[in-house]
Each structure stands twice: as structure tokens, then as C-alpha cells.
Design a protein around this motif. Structure first.
Motif, PDB file in Angstrom:
ATOM      1  N   ASP A   4      46.083  33.462 -10.166  1.00 12.88           N
ATOM      2  CA  ASP A   4      44.583  34.508 -11.243  1.00 12.88           C
ATOM      3  C   ASP A   4      45.338  35.002 -10.940  1.00 12.88           C
ATOM      4  O   ASP A   4      45.520  36.798 -10.909  1.00 12.88           O
ATOM      5  CB  ASP A   4      43.565  34.178 -11.530  1.00 12.88           C
ATOM      6  CG  ASP A   4      42.707  34.157 -10.498  1.00 12.88           C
ATOM      7  OD1 ASP A   4      43.711  34.107  -9.113  1.00 12.88           O
ATOM      8  OD2 ASP A   4      41.556  33.796 -10.637  1.00 12.88           O
ATOM      9  N   SER A   8      50.344  38.770 -15.905  1.00 12.24           N
ATOM     10  CA  SER A   8      49.868  37.991 -17.409  1.00 12.24           C
ATOM     11  C   SER A   8      51.462  37.318 -17.423  1.00 12.24           C
ATOM     12  O   SER A   8      51.931  36.713 -18.493  1.00 12.24           O
ATOM     13  CB  SER A   8      48.827  38.663 -18.603  1.00 12.24           C
ATOM     14  OG  SER A   8      47.974  38.217 -17.733  1.00 12.24           O
ATOM     15  N   SER A 100      39.171  38.983 -28.387  1.00 13.28           N
ATOM     16  CA  SER A 100      39.853  38.923 -27.624  1.00 13.28           C
ATOM     17  C   SER A 100      40.271  37.508 -28.071  1.00 13.28           C
ATOM     18  O   SER A 100      39.669  37.018 -29.096  1.00 13.28           O
ATOM     19  CB  SER A 100      39.532  38.062 -26.104  1.00 13.28           C
ATOM     20  OG  SER A 100      38.749  36.596 -26.659  1.00 13.28           O
ATOM     21  N   ASN A 105      42.815  41.825 -26.864  1.00 19.30           N
ATOM     22  CA  ASN A 105      42.232  41.910 -25.445  1.00 19.30           C
ATOM     23  C   ASN A 105      42.025  43.400 -25.766  1.00 19.30           C
ATOM     24  O   ASN A 105      41.716  44.480 -26.606  1.00 19.30           O
ATOM     25  CB  ASN A 105      44.251  42.484 -24.449  1.00 19.30           C
ATOM     26  CG  ASN A 105      43.252  42.289 -22.956  1.00 19.30           C
ATOM     27  OD1 ASN A 105      42.869  41.208 -22.830  1.00 19.30           O
ATOM     28  ND2 ASN A 105      43.423  43.084 -22.376  1.00 19.30           N
ATOM     29  N   ASN A 315      48.571  38.368 -24.352  1.00 20.13           N
ATOM     30  CA  ASN A 315      49.168  38.482 -23.374  1.00 20.13           C
ATOM     31  C   ASN A 315      50.032  38.460 -22.521  1.00 20.13           C
ATOM     32  O   ASN A 315      50.408  38.883 -21.181  1.00 20.13           O
ATOM     33  CB  ASN A 315      47.931  37.347 -22.794  1.00 20.13           C
ATOM     34  CG  ASN A 315      46.165  37.276 -22.958  1.00 20.13           C
ATOM     35  OD1 ASN A 315      46.015  37.909 -23.244  1.00 20.13           O
ATOM     36  ND2 ASN A 315      45.708  36.543 -22.703  1.00 20.13           N
ATOM     37  N   ILE A 322      43.045  40.698 -19.946  1.00 16.46           N
ATOM     38  CA  ILE A 322      41.514  40.487 -19.430  1.00 16.46           C
ATOM     39  C   ILE A 322      40.893  39.416 -18.378  1.00 16.46           C
ATOM     40  O   ILE A 322      39.927  39.313 -17.376  1.00 16.46           O
ATOM     41  CB  ILE A 322      40.512  40.162 -20.585  1.00 16.46           C
ATOM     42  CG1 ILE A 322      39.156  40.611 -20.215  1.00 16.46           C
ATOM     43  CG2 ILE A 322      40.483  39.442 -21.753  1.00 16.46           C
ATOM     44  CD1 ILE A 322      38.731  41.600 -19.646  1.00 16.46           C
ATOM     45  N   ASP A 323      41.877  37.804 -18.793  1.00 19.90           N
ATOM     46  CA  ASP A 323      41.207  36.623 -17.661  1.00 19.90           C
ATOM     47  C   ASP A 323      41.968  37.303 -16.121  1.00 19.90           C
ATOM     48  O   ASP A 323      41.337  36.503 -15.675  1.00 19.90           O
ATOM     49  CB  ASP A 323      41.268  35.677 -18.224  1.00 19.90           C
ATOM     50  CG  ASP A 323      43.111  35.476 -18.213  1.00 19.90           C
ATOM     51  OD1 ASP A 323      43.708  36.318 -18.697  1.00 19.90           O
ATOM     52  OD2 ASP A 323      43.990  34.663 -18.487  1.00 19.90           O
ATOM     53  N   ARG A 324      42.628  38.206 -16.149  1.00 20.56           N
ATOM     54  CA  ARG A 324      43.085  37.875 -14.755  1.00 20.56           C
ATOM     55  C   ARG A 324      43.035  40.074 -14.337  1.00 20.56           C
ATOM     56  O   ARG A 324      43.542  40.372 -13.309  1.00 20.56           O
ATOM     57  CB  ARG A 324      44.659  38.666 -15.052  1.00 20.56           C
ATOM     58  CG  ARG A 324      44.894  36.947 -15.344  1.00 20.56           C
ATOM     59  CD  ARG A 324      46.207  36.685 -15.281  1.00 20.56           C
ATOM     60  NE  ARG A 324      46.331  34.971 -15.502  1.00 20.56           N
ATOM     61  CZ  ARG A 324      47.662  34.111 -14.576  1.00 20.56           C
ATOM     62  NH1 ARG A 324      48.299  34.708 -14.209  1.00 20.56           N
ATOM     63  NH2 ARG A 324      47.747  33.442 -15.377  1.00 20.56           N
TER      64      ARG A 324
END
Length: 325
Positions: A4, A8, A100, A105, A315, A322-324
Motif C-alpha cells: 500500500d 495507485s 468515493s 475520490n 483510482n 484515498i486508501d493510499r
């Protein structure tokens, strides 16, 4: 499995983004449109009930102030226009809370520009010219223009400018949207949003740009009422491959009407128990001072990259989603 800490997107999308931004800057430089920067933090925020926002606390003793991360640079750019900047553009980050998914995002990149003296058709001409420049080398169809009323009737047989609850319910029941009957009730605006997003938008812009203009007056946003049809406003939205890319207006310059719309949206937010907002009084003061006749539009560059790079999700176009982040 990718760790992670890694981006992305792949490196090719970084190059594609750099080429896109360079192309935009060259396009506006040739036309004498000034590049500007405006604050990402502000004391006021848009009142649209469909938008959620981020807040932060600014601590400067003895004062502590609540600030908003802007959902668009629009209000600050209009203040520059009222101060005499002339035609301007900006490439910047914008922020919307709770968004999201495949096309969203919470932090994203916007291109926004305003052309002093332009009507909405003239702005659409420039959009067409910009896209022709940016998509050179991509095998895309010529841009299409169609009115909201025409495209709505084409795909549904309904008239979006005249609300008939019985006809809308019958359409929903016959076309796989039975939940819309209870969800929308007699709210014309909500009916249009549901039907357009589910049954019309996916059909728009197949391998090319589609500009839908002349939105119903119940969806005014920041657009002027049309001089030719009191049931519509001078608003345009852009679509490619069923993806909404942009939203533009022949800009409302009437401060009293703008404040009336703000107050109406604030009332709706209160009725729906949404987060309270502070309307931008500096924008209203700028409108009182005098906004020049102009047309403006905002385009989501991440979504445009999705189309140009054939990405399945937003992504894939971002260095760090956002998740990274």
C-alpha cells in the motif's frame, strides 16, 4: 499483491496527466487567458444540498476559526472576475466529503475557467476546441450537442419541463425503477436526477464528447435563466462514455437572486438534517459590486484521464487514491 505504499496508478498515467496539464496551459496561453490560484481554505462554502464538505479548525490565538475545504474554486474566481481580472482559468484540487467509488475520490483535480463576454454557446465552442486539442491522436467521434429536453424525451418519452407525477410513476414502473415512486414522491427535481442518471447518462458520449444544454429551471445551480425559454437555464454538462466530466453556466450575476437560491438550499439542508453551512458573503458582495457577463465551466481532469487512458476506475489515474493517501 501490491503493497500500500506504492502508487495507485502506473507510471504511464503520470505521464498522461503531465501531457494533459501541459496541453491545457498551452491552449489558454495562446488565447490570453490568465492562470490564477485561489485558496483551498475558505470561511464560506457552497450551499448545494447534494454536496458534503470537509472542515478544519484554524488556531491563531486568541482566535479559533472554522474553515471549509473548497468543493470548487468558483466563488473565489468570481471575486477575481468582479475585481477586473478578465478571463481566467485554474487547475487545482477540490474536496468533497463522502464521495468515493468508481468515479469519485474525495480529493480530485479540477480545471475551471471563465470567459468574460462569452455566451454559453461560445463557451461550448471553446470546450469543443479544447477537447479537439487534448484528444488529438485518440480515435473519438465528433462532439455532439443536444438539449436536455430533447435527450430526455429521446430516451424516455417524457417531457422534463412539465412534471406529470402519473406519467413519471408509470415510466418508472415500466422501466425497472419501481423504488423511484416512493423515493421521489412529487419532487420533480429528484425525479429528473434519478431518471437521468439511470436511464439517460449511460447512453451519452459514446466514444466522443456530448454536451447537454438547456437544463430545466428547477435545476438552476449558478446559471442564469434562459432569455429564450423561461422553463430552462443556460447550463451545460459534458459527458463521454456515460461519464459526467463537466458542468458549466452562463453565470448568474444577480446578487439578490443568488442569495435567494443560497437561502432556499440552506432551508433544504435544514429540512434534511444536513451539516450547516455558511454562505459566502464575500461572493455576494462581489456580485453586488458587479460581475461581468461571462460563461464558465469546471471539468474533472481525473475523469477525463479515465476516458483517455481507458481506466476502469478513477483510482487508476491518481498517484495515491484515498486508501493510499
Amino acid at each position: 499483491m501490491q503493497e500500500d505504499w506504492q502508487p495507485s496508478c502506473n507510471l504511464e498515467f503520470l505521464r498522461l496527466r503531465a501531457q494533459l496539464v501541459h496541453g491545457i496551459r498551452c491552449f489558454f496561453l495562446e488565447r490570453g487567458v490568465l492562470e490564477v490560484e485561489t485558496p483551498l481554505l475558505g470561511h464560506g462554502i457552497g450551499t448545494d444540498p447534494q454536496l458534503a464538505f470537509f472542515t478544519t479548525e484554524y488556531c491563531s490565538l486568541p482566535l479559533q476559526q472554522r474553515l471549509f475545504l473548497q468543493t470548487s474554486p468558483e466563488f473565489a474566481m468570481k471575486r477575481l472576475l468582479a475585481a477586473g481580472s478578465g478571463s481566467i482559468y485554474q487547475i487545482c484540487k477540490a474536496f468533497r466529503n463522502g464521495e468515493s467509488g468508481r468515479f469519485h475520490n474525495p480529493e480530485f483535480t479540477l480545471l475551471e475557467w471563465y470567459r468574460v463576454g462569452f455566451t454559453l454557446p461560445e463557451l461550448m465552442d471553446e470546450v469543443d476546441e479544447l477537447f479537439a486539442t487534448l484528444v488529438a491522436g485518440h480515435q473519438l467521434q465528433a462532439a455532439q450537442r443536444i438539449s436536455y429536453q430533447a435527450v430526455f424525451h429521446q430516451y424516455t418519452g417524457l417531457n422534463p419541463l412539465q412534471f406529470c407525477h402519473q406519467d413519471y410513476c408509470a415510466y418508472a414502473m415500466a422501466n425497472g425503477l419501481p423504488e423511484a415512486v416512493a423515493l421521489c414522491g412529487e419532487n420533480h427535481l429528484l425525479w429528473l436526477d434519478v431518471i437521468f442518471s439511470h436511464k439517460i447518462q449511460p447512453q451519452l458520449g459514446a466514444n466522443g464528447l456530448c454536451m447537454v444544454y438547456g437544463y430545466p429551471a428547477c435545476q438552476p445551480s449558478l446559471a442564469r435563466a434562459s432569455a429564450n425559454n423561461p422553463h430552462t437555464v443556460d447550463r451545460v454538462e459534458l459527458f463521454m462514455n456515460g461519464i459526467e466530466l463537466g458542468n458549466g453556466y452562463y453565470e448568474l450575476a444577480d446578487a439578490a437572486e443568488q442569495e435567494r437560491r443560497f437561502n432556499k438550499e440552506i432551508q433544504i439542508r435544514q429540512e434534511q438534517n444536513l451539516a450547516p453551512v455558511i454562505k459566502d458573503r464575500r461572493l455576494l458582495a462581489a456580485l453586488v459590486s458587479g460581475l461581468p457577463d461571462c460563461a464558465g465551466i469546471a471539468i474533472g481532469l481525473d475523469r477525463l484521464l479515465m476516458v483517455l487512458g481507458s481506466a476502469a476506475t478513477i483510482n487508476e489515474t491518481l498517484s495515491f487514491a484515498i486508501d493510499r493517501a
